[in-house]
Design a protein around this motif. Sequence first.
Motif, PDB file in Angstrom:
ATOM      1  N   LEU A 348       0.831  -1.158  -0.051  1.00 39.40           N
ATOM      2  CA  LEU A 348       0.106   0.070  -0.154  1.00 39.40           C
ATOM      3  C   LEU A 348       0.821   1.575  -0.118  1.00 39.40           C
ATOM      4  CD1 LEU A 348      -2.732  -1.206   2.432  1.00 39.40           C
ATOM      5  CD2 LEU A 348      -3.238  -0.409   0.057  1.00 39.40           C
ATOM      6  N   GLY A 349       2.060   1.235   0.781  1.00 40.66           N
ATOM      7  CA  GLY A 349       2.815   2.392   0.843  1.00 40.66           C
ATOM      8  C   GLY A 349       1.885   3.706   1.297  1.00 40.66           C
ATOM      9  N   ALA A 350       1.809   4.579   0.533  1.00 37.46           N
ATOM     10  CA  ALA A 350       1.280   5.854   0.806  1.00 37.46           C
ATOM     11  C   ALA A 350      -0.209   5.837   0.395  1.00 37.46           C
ATOM     12  CB  ALA A 350       1.805   7.168   0.382  1.00 37.46           C
ATOM     13  N   GLY A 351      -0.712   4.529   0.093  1.00 34.49           N
ATOM     14  CA  GLY A 351      -1.932   4.415  -0.648  1.00 34.49           C
ATOM     15  C   GLY A 351      -2.004   4.208  -1.917  1.00 34.49           C
ATOM     16  N   LEU A 352      -2.940   3.371  -2.389  1.00 37.91           N
ATOM     17  CA  LEU A 352      -3.415   2.961  -4.048  1.00 37.91           C
ATOM     18  C   LEU A 352      -4.461   3.527  -4.232  1.00 37.91           C
ATOM     19  CD1 LEU A 352      -2.179  -0.585  -4.002  1.00 37.91           C
ATOM     20  CD2 LEU A 352      -0.853   1.093  -4.893  1.00 37.91           C
ATOM     21  N   SER A 353      -4.358   4.160  -5.600  1.00 35.05           N
ATOM     22  CA  SER A 353      -5.679   4.847  -6.278  1.00 35.05           C
ATOM     23  C   SER A 353      -6.846   3.599  -6.489  1.00 35.05           C
ATOM     24  CB  SER A 353      -5.417   5.714  -7.453  1.00 35.05           C
ATOM     25  OG  SER A 353      -5.083   4.834  -8.369  1.00 35.05           O
ATOM     26  N   MET A 354      -8.087   4.127  -6.545  1.00 37.30           N
ATOM     27  CA  MET A 354      -8.990   3.321  -6.834  1.00 37.30           C
ATOM     28  C   MET A 354      -8.716   2.693  -8.309  1.00 37.30           C
ATOM     29  SD  MET A 354     -11.716   2.621  -5.055  1.00 37.30           S
ATOM     30  CE  MET A 354     -12.623   2.984  -3.615  1.00 37.30           C
ATOM     31  N   ALA A 355      -8.358   3.223  -9.121  1.00 38.62           N
ATOM     32  CA  ALA A 355      -7.859   2.936 -10.593  1.00 38.62           C
ATOM     33  C   ALA A 355      -6.919   1.641 -10.594  1.00 38.62           C
ATOM     34  CB  ALA A 355      -7.520   3.847 -11.579  1.00 38.62           C
ATOM     35  N   GLN A 356      -6.124   1.925  -9.494  1.00 36.95           N
ATOM     36  CA  GLN A 356      -4.605   0.923  -9.187  1.00 36.95           C
ATOM     37  C   GLN A 356      -5.428  -0.197  -8.813  1.00 36.95           C
ATOM     38  OE1 GLN A 356      -2.326   3.769  -7.322  1.00 36.95           O
ATOM     39  NE2 GLN A 356      -0.672   3.319  -8.547  1.00 36.95           N
ATOM     40  N   LEU A 357      -6.385  -0.195  -7.889  1.00 35.29           N
ATOM     41  CA  LEU A 357      -7.104  -1.279  -7.080  1.00 35.29           C
ATOM     42  C   LEU A 357      -7.805  -2.224  -7.781  1.00 35.29           C
ATOM     43  CD1 LEU A 357      -8.418  -0.308  -3.693  1.00 35.29           C
ATOM     44  CD2 LEU A 357      -6.297  -1.231  -4.249  1.00 35.29           C
ATOM     45  N   PHE A 358      -8.422  -1.353  -8.554  1.00 41.19           N
ATOM     46  CA  PHE A 358      -9.200  -2.166  -9.888  1.00 41.19           C
ATOM     47  C   PHE A 358      -8.238  -2.798 -10.743  1.00 41.19           C
ATOM     48  CE2 PHE A 358     -12.701  -0.199  -8.097  1.00 41.19           C
ATOM     49  CZ  PHE A 358     -13.961  -0.830  -8.784  1.00 41.19           C
ATOM     50  N   VAL A 359      -7.164  -2.608 -10.984  1.00 43.16           N
ATOM     51  CA  VAL A 359      -6.412  -3.440 -11.905  1.00 43.16           C
ATOM     52  C   VAL A 359      -5.829  -4.261 -11.288  1.00 43.16           C
ATOM     53  CG1 VAL A 359      -4.020  -3.184 -13.320  1.00 43.16           C
ATOM     54  CG2 VAL A 359      -5.845  -1.204 -13.507  1.00 43.16           C
ATOM     55  N   ARG A 360      -5.229  -4.212  -9.843  1.00 43.10           N
ATOM     56  CA  ARG A 360      -4.477  -5.029  -9.207  1.00 43.10           C
ATOM     57  C   ARG A 360      -5.627  -6.111  -8.815  1.00 43.10           C
ATOM     58  NH1 ARG A 360       0.103  -3.098  -6.115  1.00 43.10           N
ATOM     59  NH2 ARG A 360      -0.095  -5.081  -4.891  1.00 43.10           N
ATOM     60  N   ALA A 361      -6.720  -5.818  -8.631  1.00 43.83           N
ATOM     61  CA  ALA A 361      -7.781  -7.044  -8.185  1.00 43.83           C
ATOM     62  C   ALA A 361      -8.143  -7.777  -9.772  1.00 43.83           C
ATOM     63  CB  ALA A 361      -8.771  -6.564  -7.574  1.00 43.83           C
ATOM     64  N   GLY A 362      -7.780  -7.409 -10.911  1.00 48.18           N
ATOM     65  CA  GLY A 362      -7.926  -8.288 -12.119  1.00 48.18           C
ATOM     66  C   GLY A 362      -9.203  -7.843 -12.659  1.00 48.18           C
ATOM     67  N   LEU A 363      -9.840  -6.743 -12.113  1.00 48.91           N
ATOM     68  CA  LEU A 363     -11.093  -6.391 -12.556  1.00 48.91           C
ATOM     69  C   LEU A 363     -11.060  -5.276 -13.630  1.00 48.91           C
ATOM     70  CD1 LEU A 363     -13.189  -5.688  -9.364  1.00 48.91           C
ATOM     71  CD2 LEU A 363     -13.316  -7.620 -10.872  1.00 48.91           C
ATOM     72  N   ALA A 364      -9.906  -4.864 -14.176  1.00 48.54           N
ATOM     73  CA  ALA A 364      -9.538  -4.111 -15.385  1.00 48.54           C
ATOM     74  C   ALA A 364      -8.117  -4.228 -15.959  1.00 48.54           C
ATOM     75  CB  ALA A 364      -9.632  -2.589 -14.855  1.00 48.54           C
ATOM     76  N   LYS A 365      -8.041  -4.339 -16.990  1.00 46.95           N
ATOM     77  CA  LYS A 365      -6.718  -4.741 -17.700  1.00 46.95           C
ATOM     78  C   LYS A 365      -5.657  -3.624 -17.621  1.00 46.95           C
ATOM     79  CE  LYS A 365      -9.163  -7.706 -20.895  1.00 46.95           C
ATOM     80  NZ  LYS A 365      -9.479  -7.713 -22.509  1.00 46.95           N
ATOM     81  N   SER A 366      -6.233  -2.513 -17.351  1.00 48.64           N
ATOM     82  CA  SER A 366      -5.027  -1.342 -17.446  1.00 48.64           C
ATOM     83  C   SER A 366      -5.611  -0.294 -16.513  1.00 48.64           C
ATOM     84  CB  SER A 366      -4.682  -1.182 -18.585  1.00 48.64           C
ATOM     85  OG  SER A 366      -5.746  -0.524 -19.192  1.00 48.64           O
ATOM     86  N   GLY A 367      -4.780   0.695 -16.082  1.00 47.91           N
ATOM     87  CA  GLY A 367      -5.303   2.104 -15.709  1.00 47.91           C
ATOM     88  C   GLY A 367      -6.042   2.746 -16.274  1.00 47.91           C
ATOM     89  N   LYS A 368      -5.781   2.695 -17.719  1.00 47.25           N
ATOM     90  CA  LYS A 368      -6.885   3.347 -18.652  1.00 47.25           C
ATOM     91  C   LYS A 368      -8.340   2.677 -18.786  1.00 47.25           C
ATOM     92  CE  LYS A 368      -7.060   4.720 -23.584  1.00 47.25           C
ATOM     93  NZ  LYS A 368      -6.388   4.733 -24.844  1.00 47.25           N
TER      94      LYS A 368
END
Length: 418
Positions: A348-368
């Motif tokens: 997490l470090g200083a935090g992850l953005s919602m867009a990053q979470l969706f990518v990391r969780a496999g619910l989106a292919k990229s930040g875009k």
Amino acid sequence: MTPYRPKSEFLTVLIERGFLADCTDLQGLDDALLAGVVPAYIGYDATAKSLHVGHLLNIMLLRWFQKTGHKPITLMGGGTTKVGDPSFRSEERPLLDAAAIDANIAGMQSVFAKYLRYDDSADGAIMLNNAEWLDGLNYLDFLRDVGRHFSVNRMLSFESVKSRLDREQSLSFLEFNYMILQAYDFVEIHRRHGCLLQMGGSDQWGNIVNGIDLARRMAEAEIFGLTTPLLTTSDGRKMGKSAGGAVWLNPEMLSPYEFWQFWRNTTDADVGRFLKLYTELPVAECDRLGALEGSEINAAKVILANEVTTLCHSAEAAAAAEATARAVFEQGGTGEELPTLALSADDLGAGLSMAQLFVRAGLAKSGKDAKRLIAEGGARANDAPVTDAGQMIGAGELAQPLKLTAGKKRHALVTLAG
């Protein structure tokens, strides 16, 4: 002309359930099946650590073959994977080393063990690896004894090769040899195990016919080929693909819940057909369930998901997946069996953005892709709309599991790792 009606149980099942695309000699094969136990094989190159839903049709074909009293052979392509099947591909496959191939074969073996009975009985399945005979070939001897039976003119006419050349895409000499090696597999399996039948998808028709011709020339063998249809869903998508990628059969690569959910999300028009192909329910019951409409078809989809998941993962896994789905969709809960992304404080470090979470969780292919999902109103966190792709999530927000939702049907949990 009246179509031939087979008498053997295996071919009858195939036709009733929609497995049969083509056969080189339907009556000849039917006679062989009636005469005694027939060994048959399907080949699988070890290009990944798991088989996926695209392979499941032919795995079910082998299962029915054994259930009707015959001997299935699963051929692992430890040798041919070093070359790569060029059939209907636009470019050469990446070459794998021996260690990667062996690891992939080990992962695939665990899937077959769920569908087939491997033992020493007359109809017990056996597993072979074509590296056993391909790795030790002498090139000059192979050219003289096997290569002379192949016409380059005919090889160039096969649709799988012709389509590549017509698009002016490179076809290496290495790949061009693949069809000769696959044909030789049939000769060796016939010699070693009395195999009379090779089965596969329709894209393998040319390779299968090559093997039959070679066996007739080299061993004077009367053998057969049979293919299954290449499936697409009713809305035109390739079977086995989801928004998140391949639908793997190994639980380490795709959770039983996600596997169950893939089948639960089947399009209404495909339910009856998939019940016949991917379950063992009686054909009449498959037709009855497939004909349901409105809200009733959803009950048929749950039956489909439960039946397929039970075969692949276990009845317990199917029941747990259904319970999780009910908790998520009907009761607003999180469901303990959802795919879970566990993040440590370092992650997490200083935090992850919602867009990053969706990518990391496999619910989106990229930040875009994630930003587009959020902008279009398709993203939710704990069932509330996500409106800011840059909203930061830290350890404090993960004191309780965070449920992410993409669209209406794809979910994941984000938790703080202990």
